[in-house]
Motif scaffolding. Sequence first.
Motif, PDB file in Angstrom:
ATOM      1  N   ALA A  68       0.170  -1.346  -0.071  1.00 29.07           N
ATOM      2  CA  ALA A  68      -0.668   0.688   0.132  1.00 29.07           C
ATOM      3  C   ALA A  68       0.467   1.214   0.359  1.00 29.07           C
ATOM      4  CB  ALA A  68      -1.168  -0.151   1.093  1.00 29.07           C
ATOM      5  N   ASP A  69       0.467   2.421  -0.583  1.00 31.18           N
ATOM      6  CA  ASP A  69       1.109   3.827   0.011  1.00 31.18           C
ATOM      7  C   ASP A  69       0.053   4.048   0.368  1.00 31.18           C
ATOM      8  OD1 ASP A  69       2.706   2.938  -2.133  1.00 31.18           O
ATOM      9  OD2 ASP A  69       0.903   3.626  -3.853  1.00 31.18           O
ATOM     10  N   PRO A  70       0.624   4.207   2.402  1.00 28.66           N
ATOM     11  CA  PRO A  70      -0.282   4.818   2.529  1.00 28.66           C
ATOM     12  C   PRO A  70      -0.031   6.175   3.058  1.00 28.66           C
ATOM     13  CG  PRO A  70       1.149   3.321   4.158  1.00 28.66           C
ATOM     14  CD  PRO A  70       1.200   2.800   2.580  1.00 28.66           C
ATOM     15  N   TYR A  71      -1.009   7.337   3.765  1.00 34.03           N
ATOM     16  CA  TYR A  71      -1.323   8.711   4.618  1.00 34.03           C
ATOM     17  C   TYR A  71      -2.252   8.661   5.716  1.00 34.03           C
ATOM     18  CZ  TYR A  71      -4.778   9.800   1.625  1.00 34.03           C
ATOM     19  OH  TYR A  71      -5.666   9.963   0.227  1.00 34.03           O
ATOM     20  N   ALA A  72      -2.277   9.347   6.719  1.00 33.69           N
ATOM     21  CA  ALA A  72      -2.944   9.911   7.658  1.00 33.69           C
ATOM     22  C   ALA A  72      -3.656  11.358   7.136  1.00 33.69           C
ATOM     23  CB  ALA A  72      -2.045   9.475   8.895  1.00 33.69           C
ATOM     24  N   LEU A  73      -4.643  11.542   8.189  1.00 28.11           N
ATOM     25  CA  LEU A  73      -5.180  12.502   7.681  1.00 28.11           C
ATOM     26  C   LEU A  73      -5.371  13.228   9.707  1.00 28.11           C
ATOM     27  CD1 LEU A  73      -7.699  12.351   4.452  1.00 28.11           C
ATOM     28  CD2 LEU A  73      -5.902  13.751   5.313  1.00 28.11           C
ATOM     29  N   ILE A  74      -5.612  14.166   9.585  1.00 31.43           N
ATOM     30  CA  ILE A  74      -5.195  14.504  11.384  1.00 31.43           C
ATOM     31  C   ILE A  74      -6.232  15.625  11.129  1.00 31.43           C
ATOM     32  CG2 ILE A  74      -4.888  15.163  13.647  1.00 31.43           C
ATOM     33  CD1 ILE A  74      -2.253  13.583  10.704  1.00 31.43           C
ATOM     34  N   GLY A  75      -7.691  15.533  12.498  1.00 30.15           N
ATOM     35  CA  GLY A  75      -8.290  16.782  12.446  1.00 30.15           C
ATOM     36  C   GLY A  75      -8.995  15.935  13.785  1.00 30.15           C
ATOM     37  N   MET A  76     -10.070  16.915  14.217  1.00 32.85           N
ATOM     38  CA  MET A  76     -11.281  17.430  15.237  1.00 32.85           C
ATOM     39  C   MET A  76     -12.486  16.710  15.045  1.00 32.85           C
ATOM     40  SD  MET A  76      -8.797  17.565  17.762  1.00 32.85           S
ATOM     41  CE  MET A  76     -10.279  17.707  19.284  1.00 32.85           C
ATOM     42  N   ARG A  77     -13.505  15.791  15.629  1.00 32.99           N
ATOM     43  CA  ARG A  77     -14.666  15.356  15.040  1.00 32.99           C
ATOM     44  C   ARG A  77     -15.431  15.563  16.501  1.00 32.99           C
ATOM     45  NH1 ARG A  77     -14.885  10.869  10.720  1.00 32.99           N
ATOM     46  NH2 ARG A  77     -17.394  11.997  10.682  1.00 32.99           N
ATOM     47  N   ASN A  78     -16.678  16.083  16.252  1.00 35.28           N
ATOM     48  CA  ASN A  78     -17.899  16.390  16.689  1.00 35.28           C
ATOM     49  C   ASN A  78     -18.673  16.262  16.351  1.00 35.28           C
ATOM     50  OD1 ASN A  78     -20.131  17.917  18.101  1.00 35.28           O
ATOM     51  ND2 ASN A  78     -17.982  18.286  19.824  1.00 35.28           N
ATOM     52  N   LYS A  79     -19.470  14.886  16.509  1.00 32.27           N
ATOM     53  CA  LYS A  79     -20.982  14.646  16.531  1.00 32.27           C
ATOM     54  C   LYS A  79     -21.762  15.753  16.166  1.00 32.27           C
ATOM     55  CE  LYS A  79     -20.473   9.710  17.675  1.00 32.27           C
ATOM     56  NZ  LYS A  79     -20.851   8.442  18.908  1.00 32.27           N
ATOM     57  N   ARG A  80     -21.922  16.438  17.097  1.00 31.39           N
ATOM     58  CA  ARG A  80     -23.219  17.987  17.091  1.00 31.39           C
ATOM     59  C   ARG A  80     -22.742  18.297  15.959  1.00 31.39           C
ATOM     60  NH1 ARG A  80     -24.640  20.298  22.737  1.00 31.39           N
ATOM     61  NH2 ARG A  80     -25.490  17.998  23.135  1.00 31.39           N
ATOM     62  N   ARG A  81     -21.170  18.671  15.351  1.00 31.15           N
ATOM     63  CA  ARG A  81     -20.751  19.638  14.886  1.00 31.15           C
ATOM     64  C   ARG A  81     -20.867  19.464  13.351  1.00 31.15           C
ATOM     65  NH1 ARG A  81     -16.069  21.414  17.037  1.00 31.15           N
ATOM     66  NH2 ARG A  81     -15.387  19.278  15.695  1.00 31.15           N
ATOM     67  N   GLU A  82     -20.723  17.706  13.432  1.00 33.74           N
ATOM     68  CA  GLU A  82     -21.297  17.222  12.247  1.00 33.74           C
ATOM     69  C   GLU A  82     -22.389  17.103  11.394  1.00 33.74           C
ATOM     70  OE1 GLU A  82     -19.055  13.641  11.622  1.00 33.74           O
ATOM     71  OE2 GLU A  82     -17.221  14.389  12.526  1.00 33.74           O
ATOM     72  N   ARG A  83     -23.693  17.471  12.193  1.00 37.12           N
ATOM     73  CA  ARG A  83     -25.182  17.830  12.142  1.00 37.12           C
ATOM     74  C   ARG A  83     -25.023  18.775  11.101  1.00 37.12           C
ATOM     75  NH1 ARG A  83     -27.577  16.151  17.559  1.00 37.12           N
ATOM     76  NH2 ARG A  83     -26.856  14.293  17.807  1.00 37.12           N
ATOM     77  N   LYS A  84     -24.424  19.366  11.457  1.00 36.08           N
ATOM     78  CA  LYS A  84     -24.144  21.406  10.483  1.00 36.08           C
ATOM     79  C   LYS A  84     -23.277  21.131   9.499  1.00 36.08           C
ATOM     80  CE  LYS A  84     -26.701  24.147  14.220  1.00 36.08           C
ATOM     81  NZ  LYS A  84     -26.065  24.418  15.189  1.00 36.08           N
ATOM     82  N   THR A  85     -22.281  20.805   9.726  1.00 34.61           N
ATOM     83  CA  THR A  85     -21.207  20.917   8.389  1.00 34.61           C
ATOM     84  C   THR A  85     -20.479  19.842   8.886  1.00 34.61           C
ATOM     85  OG1 THR A  85     -19.854  21.997  10.388  1.00 34.61           O
ATOM     86  CG2 THR A  85     -20.522  23.729   9.182  1.00 34.61           C
ATOM     87  N   PRO A  86     -20.321  19.063   7.172  1.00 30.74           N
ATOM     88  CA  PRO A  86     -19.583  18.193   7.528  1.00 30.74           C
ATOM     89  C   PRO A  86     -17.489  18.175   8.020  1.00 30.74           C
ATOM     90  CG  PRO A  86     -19.928  18.852   4.666  1.00 30.74           C
ATOM     91  CD  PRO A  86     -20.464  19.541   6.119  1.00 30.74           C
ATOM     92  N   TYR A  87     -17.522  16.598   8.431  1.00 31.87           N
ATOM     93  CA  TYR A  87     -16.153  16.519   8.782  1.00 31.87           C
ATOM     94  C   TYR A  87     -14.961  17.064   7.296  1.00 31.87           C
ATOM     95  CZ  TYR A  87     -11.547  14.990  10.093  1.00 31.87           C
ATOM     96  OH  TYR A  87     -10.614  14.300  10.747  1.00 31.87           O
ATOM     97  N   GLU A  88     -14.010  17.546   7.680  1.00 31.88           N
ATOM     98  CA  GLU A  88     -12.662  17.944   6.661  1.00 31.88           C
ATOM     99  C   GLU A  88     -11.938  18.237   7.487  1.00 31.88           C
ATOM    100  OE1 GLU A  88     -13.415  21.788   4.665  1.00 31.88           O
ATOM    101  OE2 GLU A  88     -14.909  21.256   4.238  1.00 31.88           O
ATOM    102  N   PRO A  89     -10.806  17.218   7.739  1.00 28.91           N
ATOM    103  CA  PRO A  89      -9.104  17.036   8.041  1.00 28.91           C
ATOM    104  C   PRO A  89      -8.863  18.100   7.853  1.00 28.91           C
ATOM    105  CG  PRO A  89      -9.598  15.082   7.470  1.00 28.91           C
ATOM    106  CD  PRO A  89     -10.660  15.988   6.754  1.00 28.91           C
ATOM    107  N   GLU A  90      -7.930  18.172   8.696  1.00 24.30           N
ATOM    108  CA  GLU A  90      -6.979  19.830   9.139  1.00 24.30           C
ATOM    109  C   GLU A  90      -5.522  19.624   8.451  1.00 24.30           C
ATOM    110  OE1 GLU A  90      -7.497  22.334  12.821  1.00 24.30           O
ATOM    111  OE2 GLU A  90      -8.987  20.697  14.197  1.00 24.30           O
TER     112      GLU A  90
END
Length: 303
Positions: A68-90
């Motif tokens: 495989a050619d792996p890479y990682a995406l890192i961010g902060m997730r919040n279920k309540r916030r994701e009801r309004k805006t989709p999650y996007e890694p930072e």
Amino acid sequence: KTEEEEEEDDDDDDGEDGDGDGEGNEMERARAKAKTLGEWTLDVIVLQARNLPRSDIPIVDKFLVGLADPYALIGMRNKRRERKTPYEPEHRTETKKSTLNPTWNETFRLQFSGTKDDVSVQVWDWDKWKYDDYIGEALIPTGPMVQAFKPGNTAFGDAQWFELYDKQGNVVTAGKKGKELDMPAAVELQFKLDKTYDPVEALGDMKRAMEVIRATAQEEKLQKRRAEQEAIKLKKKREQVKAELRLDISPEDREVSQELAVALGKKLPRDAFMQSLPTSKANQPQDLAAASNRKARKGKSKK
């Protein structure tokens, strides 16, 4: 305009206004910036991953079978916030080619407020000819980190392994799809939590520090002025004392003192000479009085 250009324009506007307006605008900018910041700052080190599933298909190079050619995406997730805006890694790590056990050792910074956010580390398989393949995600709650927080701690915590889960909530294993193996895929992380730098509080601290510096400078200036005045008074007093000494000394005493200085081979400065003279005849040394009498008798004999 970019954010830097807007900040430069704001600085120019502050310079045209008075000092009070500049301080007010500076505080307003600090408050506006504080609203965009999280209460906590979390530094994350993505060290490595292990036991990733085989993904690549042997089309170009037969030696890439099952890698495989792996890479990682890192961010902060919040279920309540994701009801309004989709999650996007930072953040994103570097892509490691042809490996199932990549090593990244990259550091990223995240911010959050409260204890409802989770640190998300998603591992993907990069693909040159089609869409990247999703491997799995590790979610680490921030609540325990906040509860265990100790002010002044500047060191990272111990490295920990976190298992990867697929979109159905199953643990990702090292086998291909549909084949279960007892080797769960995982990612190794380190964390360091600290309070977020507060621009409003920092601006207040800076202003208080400047007030202390100004007060200290004024006090030092006042002390210097007092020292100069005392030096002037002392100098005047010394000159006054020297003037009084000159008036009290008779011509005979002055002439005898000069002869004694020459006899002893000394050349006294005027100030030292004046200080060396007695203030009255009553306080004259015996040898100085005898020398004065001899000088007077010698003058009479010549007449």
